[in-house]
Design a protein around this motif. Structure first.
Motif, short mmCIF file in Angstrom:
data_model
loop_
_atom_site.label_atom_id
_atom_site.label_comp_id
_atom_site.label_asym_id
_atom_site.label_seq_id
_atom_site.Cartn_x
_atom_site.Cartn_y
_atom_site.Cartn_z
N LEU A 27 0.70 -1.23 0.06
CA LEU A 27 -0.02 -0.06 0.00
C LEU A 27 0.84 1.17 -0.06
CD1 LEU A 27 -2.53 -0.97 2.54
CD2 LEU A 27 -2.86 -0.95 0.17
N GLY A 28 2.06 0.91 -0.10
CA GLY A 28 3.17 2.24 0.18
C GLY A 28 2.96 3.45 -0.54
N ARG A 29 2.53 3.12 -1.91
CA ARG A 29 2.21 4.26 -2.88
C ARG A 29 0.79 4.61 -2.92
NH1 ARG A 29 5.92 7.74 -3.62
NH2 ARG A 29 5.40 8.22 -5.62
N TYR A 30 -0.07 4.07 -2.20
CA TYR A 30 -1.59 4.41 -2.49
C TYR A 30 -2.19 5.16 -1.45
CZ TYR A 30 -1.96 -0.10 -5.08
OH TYR A 30 -1.63 -1.16 -5.94
N ALA A 31 -3.23 6.11 -1.95
CA ALA A 31 -3.97 6.83 -0.82
C ALA A 31 -4.87 5.78 -0.28
CB ALA A 31 -4.66 8.19 -1.59
N MET A 32 -5.41 6.18 0.72
CA MET A 32 -6.08 5.46 1.67
C MET A 32 -7.25 6.06 2.17
SD MET A 32 -4.87 2.18 1.08
CE MET A 32 -5.97 1.24 2.51
N GLY A 33 -8.55 5.46 2.42
CA GLY A 33 -9.61 6.16 2.81
C GLY A 33 -10.45 5.13 3.75
N TRP A 34 -11.20 5.76 4.79
CA TRP A 34 -12.18 5.14 5.63
C TRP A 34 -13.50 5.59 5.34
CZ3 TRP A 34 -11.53 0.91 8.67
CH2 TRP A 34 -10.31 0.51 8.91
N PHE A 35 -14.43 4.89 4.87
CA PHE A 35 -15.82 5.10 4.65
C PHE A 35 -16.53 4.45 5.61
CE2 PHE A 35 -15.44 7.17 0.27
CZ PHE A 35 -14.26 6.92 0.09
N ARG A 36 -17.84 4.96 5.85
CA ARG A 36 -18.93 4.57 6.54
C ARG A 36 -20.36 4.26 6.11
NH1 ARG A 36 -19.05 8.54 11.99
NH2 ARG A 36 -20.11 10.07 10.90
N GLN A 37 -20.94 3.29 6.41
CA GLN A 37 -22.55 3.71 5.48
C GLN A 37 -23.38 3.15 6.78
OE1 GLN A 37 -23.18 1.11 2.23
NE2 GLN A 37 -25.00 2.52 1.85
N ALA A 38 -24.31 3.87 7.19
CA ALA A 38 -25.28 3.70 8.26
C ALA A 38 -26.57 3.29 7.69
CB ALA A 38 -25.61 4.99 9.10
N PRO A 39 -27.67 2.55 8.43
CA PRO A 39 -28.52 2.13 7.74
C PRO A 39 -29.43 3.08 7.24
CG PRO A 39 -28.37 1.05 9.75
CD PRO A 39 -27.33 2.43 9.64
N GLY A 40 -29.94 3.02 5.77
CA GLY A 40 -30.55 4.01 5.32
C GLY A 40 -29.98 5.10 4.51
N LYS A 41 -28.76 5.37 5.00
CA LYS A 41 -27.98 6.27 4.51
C LYS A 41 -26.87 6.04 3.55
CE LYS A 41 -28.29 9.13 8.85
NZ LYS A 41 -27.63 9.78 9.67
N GLU A 42 -26.52 6.83 2.86
CA GLU A 42 -25.39 6.62 1.82
C GLU A 42 -23.91 6.62 2.47
OE1 GLU A 42 -27.27 8.93 -2.19
OE2 GLU A 42 -25.49 9.75 -1.34
N ARG A 43 -23.10 5.92 1.49
CA ARG A 43 -21.75 5.89 2.09
C ARG A 43 -21.04 7.19 2.11
NH1 ARG A 43 -18.33 0.87 -0.17
NH2 ARG A 43 -20.22 -0.28 0.53
N THR A 56 -12.33 12.27 -1.71
CA THR A 56 -13.62 11.79 -0.87
C THR A 56 -14.48 11.02 -1.56
OG1 THR A 56 -14.70 14.08 -1.22
CG2 THR A 56 -13.20 13.85 0.80
N SER A 57 -14.32 11.02 -3.04
CA SER A 57 -15.25 10.34 -3.78
C SER A 57 -14.89 8.80 -3.68
CB SER A 57 -15.26 10.98 -5.26
OG SER A 57 -16.06 10.35 -5.94
N GLN A 58 -16.01 8.07 -3.41
CA GLN A 58 -15.65 6.61 -3.50
C GLN A 58 -15.40 6.15 -4.69
OE1 GLN A 58 -19.12 4.22 -2.28
NE2 GLN A 58 -20.30 6.05 -2.32
N ASP A 59 -15.76 6.95 -5.83
CA ASP A 59 -15.35 6.44 -7.29
C ASP A 59 -13.81 6.36 -7.68
OD1 ASP A 59 -17.84 8.54 -8.70
OD2 ASP A 59 -18.14 6.56 -7.76
N VAL A 60 -13.19 6.84 -6.78
CA VAL A 60 -11.59 6.73 -7.28
C VAL A 60 -10.86 5.59 -6.40
CG1 VAL A 60 -11.42 9.22 -7.44
CG2 VAL A 60 -10.73 8.29 -5.52
N TYR A 61 -11.77 5.10 -5.39
CA TYR A 61 -11.11 4.08 -4.67
C TYR A 61 -11.46 2.69 -5.46
CZ TYR A 61 -10.08 7.49 -0.98
OH TYR A 61 -9.63 8.36 -0.53
N SER A 62 -10.57 2.02 -5.77
CA SER A 62 -10.56 0.58 -6.71
C SER A 62 -10.65 -0.40 -5.85
CB SER A 62 -9.49 0.59 -7.42
OG SER A 62 -9.23 1.70 -8.39
N TYR A 63 -10.09 -0.55 -4.38
CA TYR A 63 -9.92 -1.49 -3.77
C TYR A 63 -11.01 -1.42 -2.48
CZ TYR A 63 -6.54 -2.95 -7.14
OH TYR A 63 -5.66 -3.08 -8.11
N TRP A 64 -11.62 -2.45 -1.99
CA TRP A 64 -12.70 -2.24 -0.80
C TRP A 64 -12.56 -3.36 0.10
CZ3 TRP A 64 -15.50 2.18 0.33
CH2 TRP A 64 -15.69 3.25 -0.66
N GLY A 65 -12.62 -3.17 1.24
CA GLY A 65 -12.60 -4.18 2.25
C GLY A 65 -14.17 -4.55 2.47
N GLN A 66 -14.36 -5.58 3.32
CA GLN A 66 -15.82 -6.08 3.55
C GLN A 66 -16.62 -5.36 4.54
OE1 GLN A 66 -15.75 -10.36 3.91
NE2 GLN A 66 -15.88 -10.50 1.45
#
Length: 126
Positions: free
Chosen positions: A29-45, A108-118
């Motif tokens: 991951l050394g050259r990747y930007a990283m993000g944390w996102f969250r999604q609550a019930p009924g809301k967008e990520r 901050t746009s999730q569109d630029v993030y290619s890899y996601w955890g579960q």
């Protein structure tokens, strides 16, 4: 390919703390930007926080600024999210994501993030 696995979620009382970890495998991951996102019930990520490859540039959503801290250990291929003073409104599934395209600038746009955890569930009780 990059595989991301989040851990550290759970149930905590309001005012408590949790530390989430995101471990990567398959590629450094050394050259990747990283993000944390969250999604609550009924809301967008939503993007909670993001960090560039060196840790020198970060973003925090207004709702978590001053309470959450993102950090990374490139040697361990791991990104962390320290969450303090948790509130019931922080309850959500938290996702770690990797942006392989941008290194120095965070997005901050999730569109630029290619890899996601579960995702890992964080529940804050009042």
């Amino acid at each position: 390919q990059v595989q991301l696995v989040e851990s550290g979620g759970g149930l905590v009382q309001a005012g408590g703390s949790l530390r989430l970890s995101c471990a990567a495998s398959g590629r450094t991951l050394g050259r990747y930007a990283m993000g944390w996102f969250r999604q609550a019930p009924g809301k967008e990520r939503e993007c909670v926080t993001a960090i560039n490859w060196s840790g020198g540039s970060t973003y925090y959503a207004g709702s978590v600024k001053g309470r959450f801290t993102i950090s990374r250990d490139n040697a361990k291929n791991t990104v962390y999210l320290q969450m303090n003073s948790l509130k019931p409104e922080d309850t959500a599934v938290y996702y770690c994501a990797a942006d392989p395209t941008h290194t120095t600038v965070v997005y901050t746009s999730q569109d630029v993030y290619s890899y996601w955890g579960q995702g890992t569930q964080v529940t804050v009780s009042s």
